[in-house]
Design an enzyme around this catalytic site. Structure first.
Site, PDB file in Angstrom:
ATOM      1  N   SER A   1       0.846  -1.214   0.000  1.00 23.57           N
ATOM      2  CA  SER A   1       0.000   0.000   0.000  1.00 23.57           C
ATOM      3  C   SER A   1       0.869   1.246   0.000  1.00 23.57           C
ATOM      4  O   SER A   1       2.082   1.183   0.211  1.00 23.57           O
ATOM      5  CB  SER A   1      -0.909   0.011   1.242  1.00 23.57           C
ATOM      6  OG  SER A   1      -0.123   0.122   2.415  1.00 23.57           O
TER       7      SER A   1
ATOM      8  N   SER B   1      10.485  10.347   8.406  1.00 26.73           N
ATOM      9  CA  SER B   1       9.377  11.319   8.367  1.00 26.73           C
ATOM     10  C   SER B   1       9.879  12.680   8.815  1.00 26.73           C
ATOM     11  O   SER B   1      10.730  12.776   9.713  1.00 26.73           O
ATOM     12  CB  SER B   1       8.276  10.851   9.319  1.00 26.73           C
ATOM     13  OG  SER B   1       7.413  11.916   9.622  1.00 26.73           O
TER      14      SER B   1
ATOM     15  N   TYR C   1       6.224   7.772  17.341  1.00 27.04           N
ATOM     16  CA  TYR C   1       6.486   7.616  15.899  1.00 27.04           C
ATOM     17  C   TYR C   1       7.654   8.518  15.493  1.00 27.04           C
ATOM     18  O   TYR C   1       8.619   8.068  14.862  1.00 27.04           O
ATOM     19  CB  TYR C   1       5.210   7.977  15.133  1.00 27.04           C
ATOM     20  CG  TYR C   1       5.360   8.101  13.641  1.00 27.04           C
ATOM     21  CD1 TYR C   1       5.261   6.983  12.807  1.00 27.04           C
ATOM     22  CD2 TYR C   1       5.587   9.344  13.045  1.00 27.04           C
ATOM     23  CE1 TYR C   1       5.387   7.112  11.427  1.00 27.04           C
ATOM     24  CE2 TYR C   1       5.718   9.470  11.671  1.00 27.04           C
ATOM     25  CZ  TYR C   1       5.622   8.358  10.862  1.00 27.04           C
ATOM     26  OH  TYR C   1       5.757   8.478   9.506  1.00 27.04           O
TER      27      TYR C   1
ATOM     28  N   LYS D   1      11.456   7.691  14.163  1.00 29.36           N
ATOM     29  CA  LYS D   1      11.910   8.170  12.849  1.00 29.36           C
ATOM     30  C   LYS D   1      13.204   8.974  12.986  1.00 29.36           C
ATOM     31  O   LYS D   1      14.025   9.003  12.077  1.00 29.36           O
ATOM     32  CB  LYS D   1      10.811   9.003  12.187  1.00 29.36           C
ATOM     33  CG  LYS D   1       9.602   8.180  11.759  1.00 29.36           C
ATOM     34  CD  LYS D   1       9.953   7.262  10.600  1.00 29.36           C
ATOM     35  CE  LYS D   1       8.784   6.461  10.100  1.00 29.36           C
ATOM     36  NZ  LYS D   1       9.143   5.596   8.965  1.00 29.36           N
TER      37      LYS D   1
HETATM   38  N1  LIG Z   1       2.281   9.300   3.883  1.00 29.66           N
HETATM   39  C1  LIG Z   1       3.016  10.264   4.400  1.00 29.66           C
HETATM   40  O1  LIG Z   1       2.690  11.460   4.289  1.00 29.66           O
HETATM   41  C2  LIG Z   1       4.266   9.951   5.138  1.00 29.66           C
HETATM   42  C3  LIG Z   1       4.961  11.005   5.721  1.00 29.66           C
HETATM   43  C4  LIG Z   1       6.145  10.734   6.382  1.00 29.66           C
HETATM   44  C5  LIG Z   1       6.632   9.443   6.423  1.00 29.66           C
HETATM   45  N2  LIG Z   1       5.921   8.430   5.857  1.00 29.66           N
HETATM   46  C6  LIG Z   1       6.503   7.077   5.936  1.00 29.66           C
HETATM   47  O2  LIG Z   1       6.348   6.431   4.704  1.00 29.66           O
HETATM   48  C7  LIG Z   1       6.313   5.011   4.898  1.00 29.66           C
HETATM   49  C8  LIG Z   1       5.114   4.447   4.164  1.00 29.66           C
HETATM   50  O3  LIG Z   1       3.936   4.925   4.805  1.00 29.66           O
HETATM   51  P1  LIG Z   1       2.567   5.157   4.045  1.00 29.66           P
HETATM   52  O4  LIG Z   1       2.159   6.549   4.311  1.00 29.66           O
HETATM   53  O5  LIG Z   1       2.658   4.640   2.660  1.00 29.66           O
HETATM   54  O6  LIG Z   1       1.590   4.244   4.954  1.00 29.66           O
HETATM   55  P2  LIG Z   1       0.835   2.868   4.657  1.00 29.66           P
HETATM   56  O7  LIG Z   1      -0.015   3.004   3.475  1.00 29.66           O
HETATM   57  O8  LIG Z   1       0.197   2.497   5.949  1.00 29.66           O
HETATM   58  O9  LIG Z   1       2.021   1.869   4.327  1.00 29.66           O
HETATM   59  C9  LIG Z   1       2.788   1.245   5.307  1.00 29.66           C
HETATM   60  C10 LIG Z   1       2.985  -0.185   4.877  1.00 29.66           C
HETATM   61  O10 LIG Z   1       3.843  -0.836   5.820  1.00 29.66           O
HETATM   62  C11 LIG Z   1       3.314  -2.119   6.049  1.00 29.66           C
HETATM   63  N3  LIG Z   1       3.758  -2.642   7.331  1.00 29.66           N
HETATM   64  C12 LIG Z   1       3.606  -2.077   8.551  1.00 29.66           C
HETATM   65  N4  LIG Z   1       4.126  -2.872   9.492  1.00 29.66           N
HETATM   66  C13 LIG Z   1       4.618  -3.947   8.866  1.00 29.66           C
HETATM   67  C14 LIG Z   1       5.252  -5.133   9.311  1.00 29.66           C
HETATM   68  N5  LIG Z   1       5.501  -5.360  10.615  1.00 29.66           N
HETATM   69  N6  LIG Z   1       5.660  -6.038   8.386  1.00 29.66           N
HETATM   70  C15 LIG Z   1       5.416  -5.828   7.075  1.00 29.66           C
HETATM   71  N7  LIG Z   1       4.796  -4.741   6.594  1.00 29.66           N
HETATM   72  C16 LIG Z   1       4.391  -3.812   7.487  1.00 29.66           C
HETATM   73  C17 LIG Z   1       1.815  -1.935   6.009  1.00 29.66           C
HETATM   74  O11 LIG Z   1       1.178  -3.174   5.834  1.00 29.66           O
HETATM   75  P3  LIG Z   1      -0.410  -3.361   6.133  1.00 29.66           P
HETATM   76  O12 LIG Z   1      -1.111  -2.432   5.185  1.00 29.66           O
HETATM   77  O13 LIG Z   1      -0.645  -4.778   5.868  1.00 29.66           O
HETATM   78  O14 LIG Z   1      -0.605  -2.956   7.556  1.00 29.66           O
HETATM   79  C18 LIG Z   1       1.686  -0.983   4.834  1.00 29.66           C
HETATM   80  O15 LIG Z   1       1.620  -1.696   3.621  1.00 29.66           O
HETATM   81  C19 LIG Z   1       6.254   4.793   6.402  1.00 29.66           C
HETATM   82  O16 LIG Z   1       7.540   4.473   6.885  1.00 29.66           O
HETATM   83  C20 LIG Z   1       5.816   6.148   6.930  1.00 29.66           C
HETATM   84  O17 LIG Z   1       6.253   6.362   8.238  1.00 29.66           O
HETATM   85  C21 LIG Z   1       4.750   8.655   5.220  1.00 29.66           C
END
Ligand SMILES: NC(=O)c1ccc[n+]([C@@H]2O[C@H](COP(=O)([O-])OP(=O)(O)OC[C@H]3O[C@@H](n4cnc5c(N)ncnc54)[C@H](OP(=O)(O)O)[C@@H]3O)[C@@H](O)[C@H]2O)c1
Length: 307
Positions: free
Chosen positions: A47, A164, A190, A194
């Protein structure tokens, strides 16, 4: 000047507007070249940013190992990504599962530690470690070390840790690195994890210097992913219209994994294809050398506790 201003004023720079403005500026780095024959592993690939990054690498011709938390999510990833992709099940907060995963990899040009969580309540991994720390810090520590021989044999190779911008608000918690003595707060824990991921990136970069493996961290700005929708609905309500889409959030992940420029340095923090400071003047203070070393020792202890 404009780029720095966008960075320091946060909201404009982290939004889709920031990326759009930077892309129009002279000196915006060229798009990455093809990656035919290369192997890329992306965690959290079912995702959000992980899925978008995995698709980006597959579109450049790389073979993608799309890591997701279980078989079902690995199948989701495999079906969602077009190209040469293999879904792989692994709980990346589990030390033993990561070591098993590393055993299966024969070649690896790029490792992206992207999986992320922000649980509403204090949660623990199968190893009993607080879950944000286990997922964002201990997991990458274990996976990079387990894969180091394969990465070195595939050199030049790259590790990209997805952190992040929230980490600017937090320092390491000296003498309580796992925040066991602190009341749980999802955003604080969190952001702290990070921050630790950025420190870990610098430490891994130093240890792998000269091996042909570079280690960078990046932050994606703000993107409208399932993670943001689930964990921060209030934030999303306010800034929803200016959030980046998944591909925009993943742009610098793919660029760092494929472009030539990131191979010229190691241990840097990037956003929108440029190196950024790890501390802002009005953010958290720098961590002491002692605290940083304590972090490394704690990670060795936690990883060593699982045999
Ligand atoms: N979106 C933003 O604005 C933003 C900003 C700053 C940083 N980030 C960072 O970007 C990264 C991606 O986040 P995202 O926003 O794309 O969120 P997301 O859609 O929730 O994606 C996170 C993914 O990590 C997987 N995951 C979590 N724990 C896991 C585990 N123990 N083993 C295997 N897979 C695991 C989740 O799987 P499930 O779906 O099966 O739970 C999900 O597919 C993260 O590190 C987040 O902290 C995002």
């Amino acid at each position: 000047m404009i780029d720095t201003l966008l960075d320091r004023t946060i909201a404009p720079g982290y939004s889709r507007l920031g990326l759009a403005l930077r892309k129009r500026r002279p000196g915006w780095p060229a798009d990455p070249p093809r990656m035919d024959g290369q192997v890329v592993m992306v965690t959290g690939a079912a995702s959000g940013l992980g899925l978008a990054a995995a698709q980006g690498f597959a579109s450049l011709g790389a073979t993608v190992l799309a890591v997701a938390r279980n078989e079902e999510r690995a199948r989701d990833a495999e079906q969602a990504i077009s190209g040469d992709v293999r879904g792989v099940a692994c709980d990346v907060s589990s030390v033993a599962a990561l070591r098993e995963l590393a055993e299966t990899v024969e070649r690896l040009d790029v490792l992206v530690n992207n999986a992320g969580v922000m649980p509403g309540e204090r949660s623990r991994s199968v190893d009993g470690v607080e879950l944000t720390f286990a997922t964002h810090v201990l997991g990458p520590f274990v996976l990079v070390q387990a894969l180091a021989p394969v990465l070195e044999a595939s050199a030049p190779a790259r590790v990209i840790n997805v952190t992040s911008g929230g980490m600017y608000t937090q320092a390491l918690r000296a003498a309580d690195l796992l925040s066991e003595q602190d009341e749980y707060n999802p955003k604080t824990f969190y952001a702290r994890s990070k921050r630790a991921e950025v420190v870990l990136t610098e430490q891994l970069a130093t240890r792998l210097a000269g091996t042909g493996v570079v280690v960078h961290s990046m932050h994606p700005g703000w993107a409208d992913t399932p993670g943001i929708r689930d964990a921060m609905p209030g934030f999303r309500k306010v800034v929803g219209p200016i959030l980046r889409n998944d591909a925009e959030g993943a742009d610098t992940i793919v660029w760092l994994g494929a472009a030539p420029e990131p191979l010229q340095s190691t241990g840097k923090l990037w956003m929108d294809r440029a190196v950024r400071p790890t501390h802002y003047r009005f953010g958290a203070d720098e961590d002491s050398v002692d605290t940083r070393e304590e972090l490394w020792r704690e990670l060795e202890r936690l990883a060593g506790a699982v045999v």
